[in-house]
Design a protein around this motif. Structure first.
Motif, PDB file in Angstrom:
ATOM      1  N   PHE A  97       0.828  -1.212   0.000  1.00 24.04           N
ATOM      2  CA  PHE A  97       0.000   0.000   0.000  1.00 24.04           C
ATOM      3  C   PHE A  97       0.861   1.261   0.000  1.00 24.04           C
ATOM      4  CE2 PHE A  97      -2.008   3.411   2.462  1.00 24.04           C
ATOM      5  CZ  PHE A  97      -3.166   3.612   1.725  1.00 24.04           C
ATOM      6  N   SER A  98       1.893   1.280   0.859  1.00 25.60           N
ATOM      7  CA  SER A  98       2.679   2.504   1.034  1.00 25.60           C
ATOM      8  C   SER A  98       3.613   2.779  -0.134  1.00 25.60           C
ATOM      9  CB  SER A  98       3.488   2.422   2.331  1.00 25.60           C
ATOM     10  OG  SER A  98       4.434   1.368   2.289  1.00 25.60           O
ATOM     11  N   ILE A  99       3.847   1.799  -0.974  1.00 22.43           N
ATOM     12  CA  ILE A  99       4.763   1.994  -2.089  1.00 22.43           C
ATOM     13  C   ILE A  99       4.179   2.935  -3.145  1.00 22.43           C
ATOM     14  CG2 ILE A  99       4.057   0.136  -3.643  1.00 22.43           C
ATOM     15  CD1 ILE A  99       6.992  -0.634  -3.913  1.00 22.43           C
ATOM     16  N   LEU A 103       9.731   1.126   4.730  1.00 23.74           N
ATOM     17  CA  LEU A 103      10.363   0.493   3.583  1.00 23.74           C
ATOM     18  C   LEU A 103       9.642   0.804   2.275  1.00 23.74           C
ATOM     19  CD1 LEU A 103      12.586  -1.352   2.571  1.00 23.74           C
ATOM     20  CD2 LEU A 103      11.103  -3.323   3.073  1.00 23.74           C
ATOM     21  N   GLY A 104       8.299   0.907   2.310  1.00 19.36           N
ATOM     22  CA  GLY A 104       7.527   1.117   1.093  1.00 19.36           C
ATOM     23  C   GLY A 104       7.905   2.381   0.329  1.00 19.36           C
ATOM     24  N   PRO A 105       7.817   3.570   0.961  1.00 17.48           N
ATOM     25  CA  PRO A 105       8.204   4.788   0.237  1.00 17.48           C
ATOM     26  C   PRO A 105       9.665   4.790  -0.198  1.00 17.48           C
ATOM     27  CG  PRO A 105       6.887   5.332   2.164  1.00 17.48           C
ATOM     28  CD  PRO A 105       7.204   3.873   2.261  1.00 17.48           C
ATOM     29  N   SER A 127       8.194   8.386   8.457  1.00 17.29           N
ATOM     30  CA  SER A 127       7.717   7.166   9.122  1.00 17.29           C
ATOM     31  C   SER A 127       8.721   6.666  10.150  1.00 17.29           C
ATOM     32  CB  SER A 127       7.444   6.077   8.089  1.00 17.29           C
ATOM     33  OG  SER A 127       6.438   6.458   7.188  1.00 17.29           O
ATOM     34  N   LEU A 128      10.016   6.779   9.849  1.00 20.28           N
ATOM     35  CA  LEU A 128      11.049   6.368  10.799  1.00 20.28           C
ATOM     36  C   LEU A 128      11.006   7.238  12.046  1.00 20.28           C
ATOM     37  CD1 LEU A 128      13.515   4.676  11.552  1.00 20.28           C
ATOM     38  CD2 LEU A 128      14.934   6.303  10.283  1.00 20.28           C
TER      39      LEU A 128
END
Length: 448
Positions: A30-32, A174-176, A303-304
């Motif tokens: 989804f986040s990619i 990880l996605g973005p 996000s991190l």
């Protein structure tokens, strides 16, 4: 392994690793799309308003599909419904990929002082169908949480749901970042979509082979007391009531102490954040001249930061700072983060990311805890359900409104986000300390 959650004992509880893996992979897929979606929309003729409507399409169709999938999961089992959800997402990526091979000829051209300038092209329309299909089958998060609840005992409940949150945050980190790396290749935005499709295949395989089925521990027959009265024709009336089985109307919920103020805070925070969520990718692409890689790195860093704040920083702050101050202070910091986005420099943008992470990381988990406390045990599900509905409504309004407002106001929309969040912080400050009175359920029970 038993098929029913009621058959599970602490000694027979299955590993939570499969559901954590499914959740991580699903979030990753989804986040990619976050960093590159706006580039596709603009390349295929859209503007900020079209991007906002596209983003809200998923939420609108999820509002339709998620409750249905949730009820099905109670009846036919979580694993089956999770598989349906994963296959629906997989199908949506196939439709998404088809859009790249269609001609970008203009079907409808719009030039309006209200709506701005944009064109509807065939790939853009197909993109709407893809997001609608994904949203309609997008009950995987709620069903995954229900699955985890089924296989978790009370002793490990908080710990396991914390691990679920960590798997979600890891996917959003990880996605973005992966999207940024893949988007820099010669295939451009197509490669992240191919990656999302392959990730969805992995999630479907994990769901089918990695999960065992569970069901809700439902009451399937109406209980009663065996007696001889009915045998002799005597009319009897049950005088028992099952706790938690009656539904409380929303109008009654809004009469519970502090719930209206908390719902207002919930709505304002989601509205302000949705303005940012839809406006910033457009801002990055059109005003900052960022690439897909630049946008992916930003969201990965954000996000991190968020994961770090919600872990050690919040745990320490909660020991020395009251909940009211955490919600209020976190909201004000979040508002400052949106203000920092107004300046188009890299240091100010990443300062904004830090402030947004700190503010949201301190405020939102604390707010959900306060809402849970004031809801009380009796109304917990109803209050949380109403909060989710208001959040969805705020997201839809914010996503569409944010896209429209960005066309009018450009970066000034971030100041509107800041003002909305600041108003939420002020409403939260007017609330008493959580725990200073009886929970809402206790008060409601006394009044009846």
């Amino acid at each position: 392994m038993a098929d029913n959650a009621s058959d599970l004992t602490p000694s027979r509880m299955p590993s939570i690793l499969p559901i954590l893996s499914v959740n991580f992979v699903g979030t990753l897929g989804f986040s990619i799309v976050v960093p590159f979606m706006v580039f596709l929309v603009t390349d295929w003729g859209g503007n900020a308003l079209v991007y906002g409507v596209l983003a809200s399409t998923y939420s609108v169709f999820q509002l339709i599909g998620a409750p249905i999938l949730g009820r099905w999961s109670d009846q036919i089992g979580r694993r089956k419904v999770l598989l349906v959800s994963q296959l629906g997402t997989l199908a949506s990526w196939v439709v998404f990929l088809v859009a790249f091979y269609l001609p970008t000829d203009t079907i409808i051209q719009v030039d309006s002082g209200l709506l701005g300038q944009f064109a509807l092209t065939l790939p853009l329309i197909i993109l709407f169908f893809a997001r609608a299909a994904d949203g309609l089958t997008g009950g995987n998060v709620s069903v995954a949480n229900a699955y985890l609840a089924d296989i978790t005992d009370d002793v490990h409940r908080t710990e396991n749901f914390g691990r679920m949150a960590m798997s979600t945050n890891a996917g959003f980190i990880l996605g973005p970042a992966l999207a940024g790396l893949l988007g820099a290749s010669v295939l451009g935005e197509m490669l992240p979509v191919i990656a999302a499709l392959l990730i969805s295949v992995v999630a479907s395989v994990l769901t089918y082979f990695g999960l065992t089925d569970t069901h809700a521990d439902m009451l399937r027959t109406k209980p009663g007391l065996s007696n001889a009265c009915k045998v002799f024709g005597q009319d009897t009336k049950e005088v028992y009531r099952l706790k938690g089985c009656s539904e409380t109307p929303k109008t009654d919920l809004m009469r519970l102490p502090r719930i209206p103020q908390l719902m207002l805070v919930n709505f304002l925070v989601m509205l302000g954040f949705s303005f940012f969520y839809i406006a910033f990718p457009v801002h990055a692409a059109t005003r900052l001249n960022w690439t897909v890689t630049d946008t992916g790195i930003f969201f990965a860093v954000l996000s991190l930061f968020m994961m770090l704040v919600q872990g050690p920083l919040l745990a320490r702050a909660a020991k020395v700072v009251s909940q009211r101050l955490l919600v209020t202070g976190g909201g004000l910091i979040l508002g400052l983060g949106f203000v920092a986005l107004f300046w188009n420099t890299t240091p100010s943008i990443y300062l904004a990311a830090l402030l947004i992470a700190v503010g949201n990381g301190l405020m939102w988990p604390t707010f959900t805890a306060v809402l849970s406390e004031f809801a009380g045990k009796e109304h917990q599900g109803a209050v949380q359900g109403m909060a989710s509905s208001l959040s969805a409504a705020a997201s839809i309004i914010g996503l569409i409104g944010g896209g429209l407002l960005y066309d009018w106001m450009t970066a000034w929309v971030f100041l509107l986000s800041a003002a909305t969040i600041t108003l939420a912080a002020l409403v939260a400050f007017a609330l008493p300390h959580a725990g200073s009175g009886k929970p809402a359920g206790a008060v409601a029970g006394a009044s009846t």
